[in-house]
Structure formats: structure tokens, C-alpha cells
Design a protein around this motif. Structure first.
Motif, PDB file in Angstrom:
ATOM      1  N   THR A 370       0.834  -1.200   0.000  1.00 52.25           N
ATOM      2  CA  THR A 370       0.000   0.000   0.000  1.00 52.25           C
ATOM      3  C   THR A 370       0.869   1.251   0.000  1.00 52.25           C
ATOM      4  O   THR A 370       1.835   1.348   0.762  1.00 52.25           O
ATOM      5  N   ASP A 371       0.544   2.200  -0.863  1.00 47.59           N
ATOM      6  CA  ASP A 371       1.255   3.489  -0.937  1.00 47.59           C
ATOM      7  C   ASP A 371       2.763   3.309  -1.141  1.00 47.59           C
ATOM      8  O   ASP A 371       3.584   4.046  -0.577  1.00 47.59           O
ATOM      9  N   ASP A 375       6.262  -4.088   2.756  1.00 51.22           N
ATOM     10  CA  ASP A 375       6.352  -4.622   4.109  1.00 51.22           C
ATOM     11  C   ASP A 375       5.851  -6.058   4.136  1.00 51.22           C
ATOM     12  O   ASP A 375       4.644  -6.311   3.982  1.00 51.22           O
ATOM     13  N   ASP A 376       6.761  -6.989   4.334  1.00 50.92           N
ATOM     14  CA  ASP A 376       6.369  -8.386   4.480  1.00 50.92           C
ATOM     15  C   ASP A 376       5.715  -8.590   5.846  1.00 50.92           C
ATOM     16  O   ASP A 376       6.259  -8.161   6.869  1.00 50.92           O
ATOM     17  N   ILE A 377       4.555  -9.238   5.837  1.00 49.93           N
ATOM     18  CA  ILE A 377       3.892  -9.588   7.097  1.00 49.93           C
ATOM     19  C   ILE A 377       4.416 -10.954   7.501  1.00 49.93           C
ATOM     20  O   ILE A 377       4.081 -11.968   6.875  1.00 49.93           O
ATOM     21  N   THR A 394      -6.673  -5.957   6.454  1.00 44.63           N
ATOM     22  CA  THR A 394      -7.373  -4.683   6.398  1.00 44.63           C
ATOM     23  C   THR A 394      -7.233  -4.091   4.994  1.00 44.63           C
ATOM     24  O   THR A 394      -6.416  -4.557   4.189  1.00 44.63           O
ATOM     25  N   PRO A 395      -8.009  -3.067   4.639  1.00 44.24           N
ATOM     26  CA  PRO A 395      -7.953  -2.515   3.279  1.00 44.24           C
ATOM     27  C   PRO A 395      -6.560  -2.051   2.880  1.00 44.24           C
ATOM     28  O   PRO A 395      -5.803  -1.500   3.682  1.00 44.24           O
ATOM     29  N   GLY A 396      -6.226  -2.294   1.618  1.00 42.81           N
ATOM     30  CA  GLY A 396      -4.919  -1.899   1.100  1.00 42.81           C
ATOM     31  C   GLY A 396      -4.557  -2.722  -0.117  1.00 42.81           C
ATOM     32  O   GLY A 396      -5.355  -3.522  -0.628  1.00 42.81           O
ATOM     33  N   ASP A 397      -3.325  -2.530  -0.585  1.00 39.85           N
ATOM     34  CA  ASP A 397      -2.799  -3.272  -1.735  1.00 39.85           C
ATOM     35  C   ASP A 397      -1.762  -4.273  -1.235  1.00 39.85           C
ATOM     36  O   ASP A 397      -0.889  -3.940  -0.426  1.00 39.85           O
ATOM     37  N   TYR A 398      -1.864  -5.496  -1.772  1.00 40.46           N
ATOM     38  CA  TYR A 398      -1.014  -6.571  -1.273  1.00 40.46           C
ATOM     39  C   TYR A 398      -0.474  -7.430  -2.415  1.00 40.46           C
ATOM     40  O   TYR A 398      -1.110  -7.554  -3.466  1.00 40.46           O
ATOM     41  N   GLU A 399       0.676  -8.010  -2.164  1.00 42.83           N
ATOM     42  CA  GLU A 399       1.182  -9.114  -2.971  1.00 42.83           C
ATOM     43  C   GLU A 399       1.002 -10.392  -2.163  1.00 42.83           C
ATOM     44  O   GLU A 399       1.493 -10.502  -1.041  1.00 42.83           O
ATOM     45  N   ILE A 400       0.282 -11.352  -2.728  1.00 43.11           N
ATOM     46  CA  ILE A 400       0.028 -12.627  -2.058  1.00 43.11           C
ATOM     47  C   ILE A 400       0.780 -13.713  -2.824  1.00 43.11           C
ATOM     48  O   ILE A 400       0.595 -13.846  -4.038  1.00 43.11           O
ATOM     49  N   THR A 401       1.606 -14.457  -2.147  1.00 38.36           N
ATOM     50  CA  THR A 401       2.372 -15.539  -2.771  1.00 38.36           C
ATOM     51  C   THR A 401       1.982 -16.866  -2.146  1.00 38.36           C
ATOM     52  O   THR A 401       1.944 -16.998  -0.912  1.00 38.36           O
ATOM     53  N   LYS A 415      -6.202  -5.873  -4.437  1.00 39.40           N
ATOM     54  CA  LYS A 415      -6.668  -4.737  -3.630  1.00 39.40           C
ATOM     55  C   LYS A 415      -7.762  -5.236  -2.709  1.00 39.40           C
ATOM     56  O   LYS A 415      -8.754  -5.803  -3.158  1.00 39.40           O
ATOM     57  N   VAL A 416      -7.573  -5.035  -1.414  1.00 43.08           N
ATOM     58  CA  VAL A 416      -8.554  -5.433  -0.416  1.00 43.08           C
ATOM     59  C   VAL A 416      -9.381  -4.209  -0.033  1.00 43.08           C
ATOM     60  O   VAL A 416      -8.824  -3.156   0.280  1.00 43.08           O
TER      61      VAL A 416
END
Length: 438
Positions: A370-371, A375-377, A394-401, A415-416
Motif C-alpha cells: 500500500t502506498d 512490508d512483508d507480514i 485490512t484494506p490496502g494493496d497486497y502481494e500474495i504468494t 486490492k482489499v
């Protein structure tokens, strides 16, 4: 259950059963089971009553009622949710609220409440009103007015200190920058005390059912408490941030802000110092309040895919029966809204790209972009036995692998948004086997 009947000369006509309405009272352990059975009788197509594999120390069953469009079965794309009450036997409000919640879900479903029908049809909901029926009996026999009597089980063990301490393993892995960041139960090599039967039953339940979200209901204060519950340094009070801190804060607020009083900054506080958690939105990090090791909340997060918070429902641990219905009105919207949070983020199925078969235990890794962030969770979840996964975000933009040993990983961007009372974003993966190396 009572039956309506009319006496005629030499004949008794037995008509349809009259199912008793819910009564506001402190239900004893036999009445608890009867309430759940009555709910099932009213809603047989969407409920199932069952017990855990273990009984209490005194041999009492640990009862659960399930709500689902297909009771007894896990369905892909349908997240699993649980509420547990009365873990501390003398903290009884949660027990009564969960009995009423079961009655309410059935009542509203049958009455045509489209929101409740949608929630039940989209979610598999498990409700355990009492994890500590022995402690409840001890507290009740003592008059229900002592702050400690009945808290523990019949072996004098605090069940919320009795789970394997996975935080220590997690914190060690963080410090050394090695090892897993999830599903850590197999790494336990010692226990601080014997695992109690009630704890053992819940651990098996957590391992068997792929829960996504849960809460355990306590009493003694008014606040929604989120991980980590244990401090990293061993300090009695320090903010112990989990990798999903932002999501956990949202989950806690999804309860506190829908409760009538929990997030109110000018309400009275509880405890010896009278602190009002409403000044901080009705939420607290667990270890920032006081550090707990062996708690159920952190165990869920670190042993499974389940995100759990702890709900303290009021200053009075054993409130008078006359206050139960008003307390239900204060908590009703929050209890329902929190269940809806099992539908935030993303969900999907991981499949073999050639055969289409589901892949279990595939790792789902998330990076928040996001923005422009990267940041890896550092808390992964895994797909379950039918290949489905559920990642609360929560809402935002993510890369899911998604990745699994023997397969090439696949990464997707998403995008969530998290619209109220809507399903999570669906994001499926197809993984292809790596070429054999001779």
C-alpha cells in the motif's frame, strides 16, 4: 420441551411441540445443554450440537452448537468461526450471552432476517458457552460473589495459563531470524504444567477445525484485548506487537466500537485503579496491559490459522440475573459484527496447475505494498485439507504468494476493500510442479 395437548373424553390429542422461549437466568450445566438442544430443535437444518473429545475434570461434557448451511461439514470458501465463554468459571456473563446468541441466530434466521441468514449461510459458526463447567459450579455454589473462587478448573489450574507457550518459540525465532513464524505446536519440547482435559479438548478442536477467527469471553474489565498477550522481554507490561498488529487492532475495534459502552471515553473504569480503556478506543494489546504466558489467545494465532482476541465484558464477573438481558442489548451488535470479520481480506483455493487437485499445507505469504510500501507480514498461514485458505487483512494493496515444496510459487497482486457483510476477495492459485532434476 413441552407438548400442547387437550383432554377429550377417553382421548388425548398430542399436537405440535411447544418449544420453550429463552429465559434470562444463570443456567446450570444441565440447563446449558437443554438450551442448546432446544435451539437445535427449532433450527434442525442449520444447527448441530456436539461435544469436544475431552470432558472436564469432573466428567462434564464441553458442549458446542454449530450454525451452518451444511452442519457437520467444512466447505471451501466458507470460513470457520468460534466463540468460547466461561473459560474462567467465575466469569459468567459470556456463558449467558453465548446461550442467548445461539437462540438469537436461530430465531432471526427463522424469522427472515436476511443479514443473519446471509451470515449463517456464508460462515460455519461454532459456539461453546462454557469451557470450564466445573469452575462455574464451584463459583455458583460459593454464591458467585468472590473475585477468585471458581476461576480455575477442578484441578486448581488456570486454563488461560495452561496452553503450550508458543510465544517463547516465536520470539526466539524472530531473534535468530530462523525457523517458522506459524504452526509452531510441533516445536514444543517441554510444558510448564500438565495439560488439563479442558485445554486438551480445545487444542484438539483447534487442530481439527480450520478456524479463521475467534474470541474468548471473559469478565473483570471492559476491553477488547489482542495479541501478543506475552511480552518479549519478560517485562510485566510492554507493548508486544504481532506481525498482524494492524489487523488485530481492527478486529478488537470491530467489537469495542459496536458495544454500547466499551469504547466510550467518559464511562467508569474497572479494577483497583479504575482505569477506563474507553479512552483508548476500548482496546488494548495484551502484554501492554499485563503479560500472560500459556494463554489461549496467542496459542490460536501461533498454532493454527486462527486470529483470536479476548473480550472482557464488564467489571462484575458474576453479574445478577436481572442485568443479563440489558448486557445482551449492549453486546448484541458487537457479537454479530465480530463474526462478520471472518470475511475480511482474501480467500481462495490452491490447486495443482495440471491435475486441478487441491493442495493442502501450501504457504500463503503476504506483502503489504500500500502506498509504495514493501512490508512483508511475517506471519504466514497455510491452505487446509481441501486446498482452501483465508487470510484476514485490512484494506490496502497486497502481494500474495502461494508456495509448496515441489512446486513453483505463484504471486498475485490484490486490492482489499472489505465491504460490510460481503465476502472476502477471492484469489485462487494454480501451482505447477518443478521439473525433475536428474
Amino acid at each position: 420441551m413441552r407438548f400442547a395437548c387437550w383432554l377429550l373424553p377417553s382421548v388425548v390429542l398430542v399436537l405440535a411441540p411447544l418449544i420453550e422461549a429463552f429465559t434470562w437466568k444463570h443456567h446450570d450445566n444441565n440447563e446449558l445443554r437443554e438450551v442448546l438442544n432446544t435451539v437445535h430443535d427449532k433450527c434442525p437444518n442449520i444447527t448441530r450440537v456436539y461435544t469436544l473429545s475431552e470432558k472436564s475434570v469432573r466428567g462434564l461434557p464441553l458442549h458446542v452448537i454449530e450454525f451452518s448451511s451444511k452442519p457437520g461439514y467444512h466447505q471451501p470458501y466458507y470460513p470457520e468461526f468460534k466463540y468460547i465463554g466461561n473459560m474462567h468459571g467465575n466469569e459468567v456473563l459470556g456463558r449467558e450471552l453465548l446461550l442467548k446468541l445461539a437462540d438469537y441466530l436461530c430465531e432471526q434466521y427463522n424469522g427472515g432476517d436476511t443479514s443473519i441468514q446471509k451470515l449463517v449461510n456464508m460462515t460455519r459458526i461454532h459456539i461453546m458457552p462454557s469451557m470450564n463447567p466445573d469452575g462455574w459450579q464451584i463459583a455458583t455454589d460459593a454464591g458467585g460473589n468472590d473475585y477468585l473462587v471458581g476461576r480455575v478448573n477442578n484441578n486448581s489450574i488456570d486454563l488461560n495459563r495452561n496452553f503450550p507457550d508458543l510465544d517463547r518459540i516465536m520470539f526466539s525465532n524472530e531473534q535468530d531470524n530462523v525457523g517458522h513464524n506459524n504452526h509452531l505446536l510441533a516445536l514444543v519440547d517441554r510444558l510448564n504444567q500438565p495439560i488439563q482435559p479442558e485445554t486438551k479438548g480445545v487444542i484438539r478442536w483447534i487442530m481439527q477445525v480450520p478456524f479463521v477467527l475467534s474470541a474468548n469471553l471473559h469478565g473483570g474489565d471492559l476491553v477488547a484485548n489482542y495479541p501478543y498477550d506475552e511480552s518479549r522481554t519478560g517485562a510485566m507490561m510492554e507493548y508486544s506487537k504481532s506481525p498482524d498488529d494492524y489487523t488485530f487492532r481492527h478486529l478488537a475495534q470491530s467489537y469495542s466500537t459496536f458495544h454500547t459502552d466499551m469504547a466510550r471515553p467518559n464511562r467508569a473504569g474497572c479494577g483497583f485503579d479504575g482505569y477506563n480503556f474507553g479512552r483508548q478506543g476500548g482496546i488494548t494489546n495484551g502484554a501492554a496491559w499485563y503479560s500472560v504466558d500459556g494463554g489461549m489467545q496467542d496459542f490460536n494465532y501461533l498454532s493454527s490459522n486462527d486470529f483470536e482476541i479476548t473480550l472482557e465484558l464488564g467489571c462484575d464477573k458474576y453479574p445478577p440475573a436481572s442485568t443479563l438481558q440489558p448486557e445482551w442489548e449492549k453486546n448484541k451488535k458487537a457479537l454479530i459484527n465480530f463474526m462478520w470479520q471472518s470475511h475480511i481480506g482474501v480467500k481462495g483455493i490452491v490447486r495443482d496447475g495440471l491435475t486441478g487437485r487441491p493442495i493442502a499445507n501450501a504457504v500463503i505469504h503476504v506483502r503489504n505494498i500500500t502506498d509504495g510500501k514493501k512490508d512483508d507480514i511475517m506471519h504466514d498461514i497455510t491452505s487446509v485439507y481441501q486446498g482452501d485458505y483465508y487470510r484476514l487483512l485490512t484494506p490496502g494493496d497486497y502481494e500474495i504468494t502461494a508456495y509448496q515444496e515441489g512446486y513453483s510459487p505463484e504471486m498475485k497482486r490484490v486490492k482489499v476493500i472489505n465491504r460490510p457483510e460481503e465476502e472476502a476477495v477471492r484469489l485462487d492459485f494454480k501451482l505447477f510442479t518443478l521439473p525433475q532434476v536428474n
